[in-house]
Motif scaffolding. Structure first.
Motif, mmCIF file in Angstrom:
data_model
loop_
_atom_site.group_PDB
_atom_site.id
_atom_site.type_symbol
_atom_site.label_atom_id
_atom_site.label_comp_id
_atom_site.label_asym_id
_atom_site.label_seq_id
_atom_site.Cartn_x
_atom_site.Cartn_y
_atom_site.Cartn_z
ATOM 1 N N MET A 1 37.607 28.766 29.314
ATOM 2 C CA MET A 1 38.475 29.273 30.838
ATOM 3 C C MET A 1 38.885 30.543 31.284
ATOM 4 O O MET A 1 39.319 31.579 30.836
ATOM 5 N N SER A 2 38.223 30.728 32.476
ATOM 6 C CA SER A 2 38.443 32.620 32.579
ATOM 7 C C SER A 2 39.953 33.013 33.775
ATOM 8 O O SER A 2 40.440 31.302 33.996
ATOM 9 N N GLY A 3 39.987 33.889 33.284
ATOM 10 C CA GLY A 3 41.415 34.479 33.319
ATOM 11 C C GLY A 3 41.229 34.636 34.954
ATOM 12 O O GLY A 3 40.245 34.144 35.636
ATOM 13 N N PRO A 4 42.295 35.539 36.084
ATOM 14 C CA PRO A 4 42.913 35.971 37.075
ATOM 15 C C PRO A 4 41.491 36.747 37.397
ATOM 16 O O PRO A 4 40.974 37.590 36.944
ATOM 17 N N THR A 5 40.896 36.599 38.672
ATOM 18 C CA THR A 5 40.104 37.844 39.267
ATOM 19 C C THR A 5 40.212 38.646 39.993
ATOM 20 O O THR A 5 41.995 38.640 40.748
ATOM 21 N N LEU A 6 40.282 39.614 40.713
ATOM 22 C CA LEU A 6 40.313 40.108 42.303
ATOM 23 C C LEU A 6 41.039 39.656 43.042
ATOM 24 O O LEU A 6 41.686 39.792 43.829
ATOM 25 N N GLU A 7 39.635 38.845 43.395
ATOM 26 C CA GLU A 7 40.518 37.845 44.264
ATOM 27 C C GLU A 7 41.814 37.166 44.267
ATOM 28 O O GLU A 7 42.440 37.353 46.075
ATOM 29 N N ASP A 8 41.907 36.436 43.288
ATOM 30 C CA ASP A 8 42.924 35.780 43.106
ATOM 31 C C ASP A 8 44.365 37.147 43.057
ATOM 32 O O ASP A 8 45.284 36.529 43.991
ATOM 33 N N VAL A 9 43.932 37.655 42.503
ATOM 34 C CA VAL A 9 45.386 39.178 43.203
ATOM 35 C C VAL A 9 45.702 39.441 44.492
ATOM 36 O O VAL A 9 46.360 39.655 44.929
ATOM 37 N N ALA A 10 43.691 39.884 45.271
ATOM 38 C CA ALA A 10 44.079 39.854 46.511
ATOM 39 C C ALA A 10 45.418 38.859 47.080
ATOM 40 O O ALA A 10 45.674 39.389 47.771
ATOM 41 N N ALA A 11 44.881 37.124 46.947
ATOM 42 C CA ALA A 11 45.561 36.552 47.518
ATOM 43 C C ALA A 11 46.879 36.168 47.282
ATOM 44 O O ALA A 11 47.817 36.365 48.471
#
Length: 333
Positions: A1-11
């Motif tokens: 399972m992949s962790g949170p991304t930069l896009e997730d943080v930005a959202a």
């Protein structure tokens, strides 16, 4: 399972991906309000920056590879303290590898570190062959600590081991010792330099007829084995110059088991001035190497290379000092 991304943080923070990237790179171009909003979102999501991805994206690594020859020797742990502090001050991270004092293991450790694409390498007390060091240095800037090399593209940070051993012999001679034995570090880094310093000092002080070197290594087990060799001889020396503090602890332990008192029967002096030497129940007289300073200096020397501030090899040689504690005293009558 992949962790949170930069896009997730930005959202989560309600900002752009590029702004999150600036925050993660600690850019001064971001206002404090937005910085705190992004960091709060990252904490909530459990986001951690991917250093390898950053290296691939920018072409610049913020990581330094550190290879420790012997993970069990406290000397190296104290050098790493200095490396880590200097790296942190300069916005760098470190990755550690160990070689177990075996050339083949050290080669593999260096190869693994290079796979992380570090900006540079710090090799602490390596025993690997010079060709392997030069090969690594042809790929990234490389600094050696506690090891000499002639290659012009490799920097070094050492203490003056010959002077350090001479200080040990001079201290014992001043106490009245004549029968002074050196338990050496075998094939360990700087062992030959310390051995030479002992031999030169013994000759200079007209003690050449007492000159004796017992082969050993930079470990407590090696010290214990050397002590057993001395105990099996016709007569114990009155003083021992040990390869390092770790070695000296092994010597003292074995002598104590045999009922030999330190320093009443035999004086013992170590080398490095690690935290072991200062323990109250050991009280080891030793030769101080400025371990943390060496780590800091090695890191700063590497960063100079990375910044293109010089191309000529740096050869730093630090001066050792005698630290007197309770393991040395006048010779037995």
């Amino acid at each position: 399972m992949s962790g949170p991304t930069l896009e997730d943080v930005a959202a989560r923070a309600g900002v752009s991906r590029s702004l999150v990237s600036l925050v993660m790179r600690d850019s001064p171009k971001v206002s404090e309000v937005r910085r705190q909003a992004v960091l709060a979102a990252a904490r909530e999501l459990g986001y951690r920056p991917n250093l390898n991805a950053r290296t691939l994206a920018t072409g610049h690594s913020s990581t330094l590879g550190v290879m420790i020859s012997d993970l069990h020797n406290p000397y190296f742990a104290e050098v790493v303290d200095g490396v880590e502090a200097a790296a942190h001050d300069n916005g760098m991270e470190i990755i550690l590898g160990t070689g177990g004092r075996r050339p083949a293991h050290e080669r593999r450790s260096v190869e693994r570190l290079l796979q992380f694409r570090p900006a540079g390498l710090l090799l602490l007390g390596p025993v690997v062959e010079t060709a392997a060091i030069e090969e690594a240095a042809s790929q990234v800037p490389t600094v050696l600590v506690a090891r000499g090399v002639r290659a012009g593209h490799v920097d070094t940070v050492n203490d003056d081991g010959a002077t350090g051993s001479a200080l040990a012999v001079e201290h014992l001679a001043a106490l009245g010792h004549r029968d002074i034995v050196h338990v050496d570090g075998g094939g360990g880094s700087q062992s030959s330099v310390r051995r030479r310093g002992y031999e030169q000092a013994m000759r200079r002080l007209a003690l050449a007829r007492h000159l004796r070197v017992v082969p050993s290594e930079y470990t407590d087990i090696g010290g214990a084995e050397a002590a057993r060799v001395l105990l099996a001889g016709d007569a114990l020396p009155t003083a021992i110059v040990a390869a390092n503090d770790f070695n000296a602890v092994g010597i003292i332990g074995e002598l104590s088991e045999a009922g030999v008192r330190v320093p009443q029967d035999v004086s013992v002096i170590g080398y490095d001035n690690t935290h072991l030497a200062g323990l109250r129940h050991i009280g080891l007289t030793t030769i101080n190497q400025p371990r943390e300073e060496m780590g800091r200096l090695a890191t700063e020397t590497l960063l100079q290379r990375l910044r293109g501030e010089r191309t000529r090899a740096a050869r730093h040689l630090l001066h050792p000092e005698l630290v007197v504690r309770t393991s040395t005293g006048a010779p037995r009558s």
